[in-house]
Design a protein around this motif. Structure first.
Motif, PDB file in Angstrom:
ATOM      1  N   ALA A 194      35.075  47.150  44.452  1.00 19.73           N
ATOM      2  CA  ALA A 194      36.368  47.260  45.125  1.00 19.73           C
ATOM      3  C   ALA A 194      37.329  46.282  44.473  1.00 19.73           C
ATOM      4  N   SER A 195      38.594  46.693  44.352  1.00 16.58           N
ATOM      5  CA  SER A 195      39.636  45.808  43.827  1.00 16.58           C
ATOM      6  C   SER A 195      40.785  45.790  44.820  1.00 16.58           C
ATOM      7  N   TYR A 196      41.327  44.637  45.067  1.00 20.91           N
ATOM      8  CA  TYR A 196      42.476  44.531  45.974  1.00 20.91           C
ATOM      9  C   TYR A 196      43.261  43.274  45.620  1.00 20.91           C
ATOM     10  N   PRO A 197      44.574  43.261  45.933  1.00 20.45           N
ATOM     11  CA  PRO A 197      45.369  42.077  45.602  1.00 20.45           C
ATOM     12  C   PRO A 197      44.799  40.849  46.305  1.00 20.45           C
ATOM     13  N   SER A 198      44.635  39.748  45.549  1.00 24.80           N
ATOM     14  CA  SER A 198      43.980  38.571  46.125  1.00 24.80           C
ATOM     15  C   SER A 198      44.864  37.923  47.187  1.00 24.80           C
ATOM     16  N   ASP A 199      46.177  38.098  47.066  1.00 25.39           N
ATOM     17  CA  ASP A 199      47.080  37.524  48.056  1.00 25.39           C
ATOM     18  C   ASP A 199      47.639  38.662  48.915  1.00 25.39           C
ATOM     19  N   PRO A 200      47.274  38.710  50.198  1.00 26.87           N
ATOM     20  CA  PRO A 200      47.686  39.850  51.034  1.00 26.87           C
ATOM     21  C   PRO A 200      49.203  40.005  51.128  1.00 26.87           C
ATOM     22  N   SER A 201      49.958  38.915  50.939  1.00 31.58           N
ATOM     23  CA  SER A 201      51.409  39.025  51.092  1.00 31.58           C
ATOM     24  C   SER A 201      52.092  39.431  49.785  1.00 31.58           C
ATOM     25  N   ASP A 202      51.323  39.483  48.679  1.00 31.64           N
ATOM     26  CA  ASP A 202      51.931  39.793  47.384  1.00 31.64           C
ATOM     27  C   ASP A 202      51.139  40.903  46.684  1.00 31.64           C
ATOM     28  N   PRO A 203      51.664  42.152  46.710  1.00 30.89           N
ATOM     29  CA  PRO A 203      50.914  43.285  46.125  1.00 30.89           C
ATOM     30  C   PRO A 203      50.729  43.168  44.614  1.00 30.89           C
ATOM     31  N   THR A 204      51.512  42.295  43.958  1.00 29.44           N
ATOM     32  CA  THR A 204      51.375  42.177  42.504  1.00 29.44           C
ATOM     33  C   THR A 204      50.475  41.000  42.099  1.00 29.44           C
ATOM     34  N   SER A 205      49.875  40.324  43.081  1.00 28.24           N
ATOM     35  CA  SER A 205      49.016  39.177  42.743  1.00 28.24           C
ATOM     36  C   SER A 205      47.768  39.671  42.008  1.00 28.24           C
ATOM     37  N   PRO A 206      47.112  38.785  41.252  1.00 29.26           N
ATOM     38  CA  PRO A 206      45.905  39.212  40.512  1.00 29.26           C
ATOM     39  C   PRO A 206      44.883  39.836  41.456  1.00 29.26           C
ATOM     40  N   LEU A 207      44.128  40.813  40.944  1.00 27.25           N
ATOM     41  CA  LEU A 207      43.197  41.547  41.797  1.00 27.25           C
ATOM     42  C   LEU A 207      41.922  40.742  42.025  1.00 27.25           C
ATOM     43  N   SER A 208      41.398  40.836  43.240  1.00 27.86           N
ATOM     44  CA  SER A 208      40.038  40.362  43.504  1.00 27.86           C
ATOM     45  C   SER A 208      39.107  41.552  43.334  1.00 27.86           C
ATOM     46  N   HIS A 209      37.943  41.312  42.774  1.00 30.96           N
ATOM     47  CA  HIS A 209      36.971  42.388  42.600  1.00 30.96           C
ATOM     48  C   HIS A 209      35.700  42.006  43.321  1.00 30.96           C
ATOM     49  N   SER A 210      35.070  42.986  43.967  1.00 30.53           N
ATOM     50  CA  SER A 210      33.725  42.696  44.468  1.00 30.53           C
ATOM     51  C   SER A 210      32.882  43.957  44.474  1.00 30.53           C
ATOM     52  N   VAL A 211      31.645  43.768  44.047  1.00 33.10           N
ATOM     53  CA  VAL A 211      30.727  44.900  43.931  1.00 33.10           C
ATOM     54  C   VAL A 211      30.275  45.305  45.328  1.00 33.10           C
ATOM     55  N   VAL A 212      30.371  46.598  45.652  1.00 34.93           N
ATOM     56  CA  VAL A 212      29.970  47.052  46.982  1.00 34.93           C
ATOM     57  C   VAL A 212      28.708  47.913  46.952  1.00 34.93           C
ATOM     58  N   TRP A 213      28.354  48.425  45.776  1.00 41.09           N
ATOM     59  CA  TRP A 213      27.179  49.317  45.728  1.00 41.09           C
ATOM     60  C   TRP A 213      26.641  49.277  44.303  1.00 41.09           C
ATOM     61  N   ASP A 214      25.337  49.418  44.137  1.00 38.63           N
ATOM     62  CA  ASP A 214      24.779  49.486  42.787  1.00 38.63           C
ATOM     63  C   ASP A 214      23.461  50.251  42.805  1.00 38.63           C
ATOM     64  N   THR A 215      23.056  50.691  41.643  1.00 36.75           N
ATOM     65  CA  THR A 215      21.765  51.364  41.528  1.00 36.75           C
ATOM     66  C   THR A 215      21.281  51.242  40.093  1.00 36.75           C
ATOM     67  N   ILE A 216      19.974  51.430  39.917  1.00 35.30           N
ATOM     68  CA  ILE A 216      19.388  51.429  38.578  1.00 35.30           C
ATOM     69  C   ILE A 216      18.863  52.822  38.288  1.00 35.30           C
ATOM     70  N   VAL A 217      19.265  53.391  37.164  1.00 35.22           N
ATOM     71  CA  VAL A 217      18.739  54.697  36.759  1.00 35.22           C
ATOM     72  C   VAL A 217      17.878  54.452  35.523  1.00 35.22           C
ATOM     73  N   ARG A 218      16.575  54.608  35.685  1.00 32.85           N
ATOM     74  CA  ARG A 218      15.674  54.387  34.557  1.00 32.85           C
ATOM     75  C   ARG A 218      15.670  55.592  33.632  1.00 32.85           C
ATOM     76  N   ALA A 219      15.464  55.334  32.349  1.00 34.36           N
ATOM     77  CA  ALA A 219      15.348  56.439  31.404  1.00 34.36           C
ATOM     78  C   ALA A 219      14.085  57.217  31.715  1.00 34.36           C
ATOM     79  N   LYS A 220      14.105  58.508  31.396  1.00 31.75           N
ATOM     80  CA  LYS A 220      12.893  59.314  31.566  1.00 31.75           C
ATOM     81  C   LYS A 220      11.816  58.789  30.633  1.00 31.75           C
ATOM     82  N   GLU A 221      10.577  58.882  31.087  1.00 31.54           N
ATOM     83  CA  GLU A 221       9.492  58.379  30.256  1.00 31.54           C
ATOM     84  C   GLU A 221       9.345  59.253  29.009  1.00 31.54           C
TER      85      GLU A 221
END
Ligand SMILES: *[C@@H]1O[C@H](CO)[C@@H](O)[C@H](O)[C@H]1NC(C)=O
Length: 241
Positions: A92-119
């Motif tokens: 997820a990305s969102y402006p780090s300062d709630p009062s300033d929409p142009t402020s640098p973005l904060s990022h945080s991972v919300v979901w992940d998975t590992i896909v292994r190669a086929k044997e």
């Protein structure tokens, strides 16, 4: 005359040189596989903000956002002979300062998975399995290959998730998440090879990067505490800002 030790050293030295050279070629060979056909798209279905404690003994409560999303991704071009596994994540990305929409973005991972190669059909396990089946037809061991292939419903490397709940909720140092505007979700990946460099997705800013289309959702505004907002209403709100 060379002693046996000299000869053994010579053979070993030659072996390591050859192994290094082959590993170098394997690492470079991934450049032969184009990755520009990768597609991914993501859509935020639902956003909720709840209060919780950052840890068990904390007396202070903070706000956390919990998202649900739809994800479609075709990452099959990333599977070549040098691919061990893929790490796929949604952040997820969102402006780090709630009062300033142009402020640098904060990022945080919300979901992940590992896909292994086929044997590989030539892996040690697969060869041992084939060999043991050829020699003794009575002794049957469960095949790893079969176990993974029955589990998959989609073709390998294709992700299709509907109304998936995020694994991790979003919070930040401000402790306030309710009403944050223009939260977007994006897709990223890491290619973990057998030999060579770790490849990143475009948009991560890291090198080396694969090509491909990283999905970015429309922005939604987080609702007030403990209520729900539909993605379409949130997107309209974001557009009106
Ligand atoms: C929302 O954020 C994205 C970047 O994450 C930006 O490109 C876009 O302009 C923002 N939209 C609004 C309405 O602020």
């Amino acid at each position: 005359m060379h002693s046996a030790l000299n000869r053994a050293q010579g053979v070993f030295g030659f072996f390591t040189t050859v192994a290094l050279f082959v590993a170098g070629l394997a690492a470079l060979s991934v450049l032969l596989y184009p990755t520009d056909a990768i597609t991914s798209s993501i859509k935020i279905r639902d956003a909720k903000v709840t209060k919780g404690r950052p840890h068990y003994y904390s007396t202070k409560k903070e706000e956390y956002a919990q998202l649900r999303f739809d994800l479609d991704a075709d990452l099959t071009p990333l599977f070549n002979w040098n691919t061990k596994q893929l790490f796929v994540y949604v952040y997820a990305s969102y402006p780090s300062d709630p009062s300033d929409p142009t402020s640098p973005l904060s990022h945080s991972v919300v979901w992940d998975t590992i896909v292994r190669a086929k044997e590989s059909p030539y892996s040690i396990d697969a060869l041992r399995e084939r060999f043991s089946r050829a020699t003794s037809s009575t002794k049957k061991r469960p095949s790893k290959m079969k176990m993974t292939s029955t589990k998959k419903t989609n073709p390998h490397g294709v992700l299709k998730l509907r109304d998936q709940r995020a694994k991790y909720s979003i919070g930040d140092v401000s402790g306030k998440m309710a009403g944050r505007e223009n939260v977007t979700l994006s897709v990223g990946w890491n290619v973990q090879p057998w030999v060579g460099a770790l490849w990143w997705s475009p948009g991560s800013g890291s090198v080396p990067r694969t090509e491909g289309d990283i999905g970015v959702s429309k922005g939604v505004d987080l609702p007030a505490l403990k209520s729900k907002v539909m993605a379409s209403a949130g997107a309209a709100g974001a557009a009106a800002v």
